[in-house]
Every structure is written in C-alpha cells, then in structure tokens.
Design an enzyme around this catalytic site. Structure first.
Site, mmCIF file in Angstrom:
data_model
loop_
_atom_site.group_PDB
_atom_site.id
_atom_site.type_symbol
_atom_site.label_atom_id
_atom_site.label_comp_id
_atom_site.label_asym_id
_atom_site.label_seq_id
_atom_site.Cartn_x
_atom_site.Cartn_y
_atom_site.Cartn_z
ATOM 1 N N GLU A 1 0.872 -1.175 0.000
ATOM 2 C CA GLU A 1 0.000 0.000 0.000
ATOM 3 C C GLU A 1 0.905 1.220 0.000
ATOM 4 O OE1 GLU A 1 -2.912 0.260 3.256
ATOM 5 O OE2 GLU A 1 -2.742 2.445 3.166
ATOM 6 N N ARG B 1 1.591 10.283 0.698
ATOM 7 C CA ARG B 1 2.136 11.200 1.705
ATOM 8 C C ARG B 1 3.459 11.792 1.297
ATOM 9 N NH1 ARG B 1 1.242 7.376 6.902
ATOM 10 N NH2 ARG B 1 -0.818 6.691 6.278
ATOM 11 N N THR C 1 -4.067 6.353 1.990
ATOM 12 C CA THR C 1 -4.265 7.748 2.403
ATOM 13 C C THR C 1 -5.080 8.550 1.397
ATOM 14 O OG1 THR C 1 -1.947 7.547 3.138
ATOM 15 C CG2 THR C 1 -3.092 9.530 3.764
ATOM 16 N N LYS D 1 -11.174 -0.643 7.294
ATOM 17 C CA LYS D 1 -9.898 -0.415 7.953
ATOM 18 C C LYS D 1 -10.244 0.127 9.333
ATOM 19 C CE LYS D 1 -6.279 3.129 7.376
ATOM 20 N NZ LYS D 1 -4.925 2.947 6.858
HETATM 21 C C1 3PG Z 1 -1.789 3.799 7.922
HETATM 22 O O1 3PG Z 1 -1.835 4.671 7.082
HETATM 23 O O2 3PG Z 1 -2.443 2.753 7.821
HETATM 24 C C2 3PG Z 1 -0.984 4.018 9.129
HETATM 25 O O3 3PG Z 1 -0.409 5.260 9.149
HETATM 26 C C3 3PG Z 1 0.082 3.013 9.365
HETATM 27 O O4 3PG Z 1 0.384 3.212 10.689
HETATM 28 P P1 3PG Z 1 1.793 2.767 11.339
HETATM 29 O O5 3PG Z 1 2.840 3.649 10.708
HETATM 30 O O6 3PG Z 1 1.597 3.010 12.799
HETATM 31 O O7 3PG Z 1 1.986 1.330 11.003
#
Ligand code: 3PG
Length: 187
Positions: free
Chosen positions: A43, A47, A72, A132
């Site tokens: 994924e 960002r 995102t 999610k």
């Molecule tokens: C996401 O976008 O699913 C999370 O930011 C992932 O979170 P993590 O960096 O705590 O694994």
C-alpha cells in the site's frame, strides 16, 4: 461483489505493508525488503511528492508479482487518479459522501477507515462489510475489535496504526480481523 471483492485481497494478504516512498532508490529497497519476507502486496500512501510516480513505477517494475494499492486517499480526485492508473486496491482512512459512489463504481477493491460504532453503521447502511480500523492502537486496539465483534457480527476489519512485530498476532487471531496493515513491515 461487496467493495469490488476487497475480501480476496485481504484474505490472500494478511500482512499489508503501508509505505511512503520518496525516490526510486527507496522504491527498489522496499521491494527487496518485502520480497525477502515473502510479501507480495504493497500500500503506497499519498504522503510524499513522489507517491504517484512511485505507484506508477512500482506497477511497471513489479506489477506481475505484487498487488499495488494506494493509501491515504481522502478525496474523489485521488480516487479518479487511482482508477486511471488501474491500481489493484484503494485505502482511505475515512469517508465522505462524495467518495461513496466513485469507490463503488470504480471496479477496484477498496476499504475505508472507521474508528467508532456510528462510522461502522454508516458503512453498513451503504452495504459495505470490510473496514480499515484506524488508528487501531489509539481507538482501543484488539479489545475494541472484540467489542465490535459482538455487536457487528458480519463485519471484518483490517486494523492499522500502531501495529508492530510485537502485537500483530493478537489482532490476526481475532475472528473479525482478515488482515493487518502497518509501516513496520517495510522497515
Ligand atoms: C496507515 O496509514 O495505515 C498508518 O499510518 C500506518 O500506521 P503505522 O505507521 O503506525 O503502522
């Protein structure tokens, strides 16, 4: 098919690396890291400046071996761009009314983020069953998912946010968790 059959992706890939990629060197490093762990899904989050380029490039180079998803996503324009790039799946941390139809009609598997019961109920009203759970650690972690399991019996989750090598198994053991996501997998 509910949510364009996101169920298949989640069932086949119980560990979903959530990554940010800043350049091509990093992209290759991440590919190698994931391959060494026998992971064949990624994924790529929106960002970084390089994100769209990374999605294109990763698909070009490794699309035969990997399911390449976009993460995102927070608006309709990003969904449209993901459709144009024919990504393998889409992930949003949340949902607006403007995103619902586009996601459903895209033909591309997707999940959107929920953290509270009302958000889950809204998703159920739309006809969705897979969410999610984000940010999992801050919204009660596996204990919250156990509570949701007794209320929302047919609903399945992919928790992300604060998941690590130390705690991912406690999530995956839950009946209502099909997969977990996180950045730790690509570090
Ligand atoms: C996401 O976008 O699913 C999370 O930011 C992932 O979170 P993590 O960096 O705590 O694994």
């Amino acid at each position: 098919m509910i949510q364009n059959n996101i169920e298949k992706i989640l069932k086949e890939n119980p560990l979903i690396p959530v990554v940010t990629i800043s350049d091509e060197v990093e992209l290759v490093q991440i590919y190698e890291k994931l391959k060494s762990k026998n992971i064949s899904v990624i994924e790529i989050t929106l960002r970084t400046e390089f994100a769209w380029e990374a999605i294109k490039l990763f698909k070009q180079k490794y699309g035969d071996e990997f399911k390449v998803g976009v993460g995102t996503i927070i608006n309709a324009e990003q969904i449209q761009k993901s459709i144009d790039l024919r990504v393998d799946f889409m992930v949003s941390p949340g949902l607006t009314t403007g995103m619902i139809q586009l996601l459903d009609f895209s033909g591309i598997p997707f999940i959107t983020g929920v953290s509270t019961p009302s958000e889950i109920i809204r998703g159920i009203e739309i006809g969705w069953e897979f969410f999610k759970f984000f940010p999992a650690d801050l919204f009660g972690g596996s204990e919250a998912l156990k509570a949701y399991g007794s209320i929302f019996r047919n609903i399945k989750f992919c928790p992300t946010g604060g998941i690590s090598e130390a705690n991912y198994k406690e999530y995956l053991e839950l009946d209502n968790v099909l997969a977990v996501g996180g950045s730790w997998l690509a570090k």
